[in-house]
Design a protein around this motif. Sequence first.
Motif, short mmCIF file in Angstrom:
data_model
loop_
_atom_site.label_atom_id
_atom_site.label_comp_id
_atom_site.label_asym_id
_atom_site.label_seq_id
_atom_site.Cartn_x
_atom_site.Cartn_y
_atom_site.Cartn_z
N GLY A 23 22.48 -13.81 -25.21
CA GLY A 23 20.77 -12.64 -24.84
C GLY A 23 20.62 -14.23 -25.37
N LEU A 32 18.89 -9.09 -25.83
CA LEU A 32 20.37 -8.69 -25.26
C LEU A 32 20.05 -9.18 -24.35
N ASN A 33 20.57 -9.99 -23.35
CA ASN A 33 20.71 -9.99 -21.55
C ASN A 33 21.84 -8.99 -21.12
N ASP A 34 22.01 -9.44 -19.74
CA ASP A 34 22.25 -7.99 -19.39
C ASP A 34 24.12 -8.28 -19.27
N PRO A 62 23.39 -14.97 -29.56
CA PRO A 62 23.42 -15.29 -28.24
C PRO A 62 24.51 -15.60 -27.99
N ILE A 107 26.18 -12.74 -13.43
CA ILE A 107 25.51 -12.66 -14.98
C ILE A 107 25.30 -14.40 -14.86
N LYS A 112 21.11 -15.68 -16.17
CA LYS A 112 20.82 -15.12 -17.30
C LYS A 112 21.91 -15.07 -18.52
#
Length: 112
Positions: A23, A32-34, A62, A107, A112
């Motif tokens: 993220g 947060l990303n996936d 991250p 991902i 992402k």
Amino acid sequence: MIIRRGGLYFITICTQNRKHLFGAIRDGKMILNDAGLMIEKWYNKLPNKYPNTKCNEKIIMPNHFHFIIEIIDILPTDGNGLPPTGAHVGAPVGGTWTPVTGKRASIIKKGK
């Protein structure tokens, strides 16, 4: 990882080359990303797979994450002081890693 004593464990896991995979920080807040959401989901599910564990505080950044896990009871040993095969934190659980690694690869490929 084989944990032989009960107690609290502070663990940090970093991404390879410190790449930001989980993220980004925006306006001082971690978004947060996936991949980050997947880490959060599976961390919270650890007690379902390992009943002798309790999930405590965690922080996902991250490029790394920290967590505190509590081992409540030590599992029986095999006579050599080690837990029976497949009965410890870190042991693969049937059907768990394929979906996780497949999702992770998807991902990362999407960037992402």
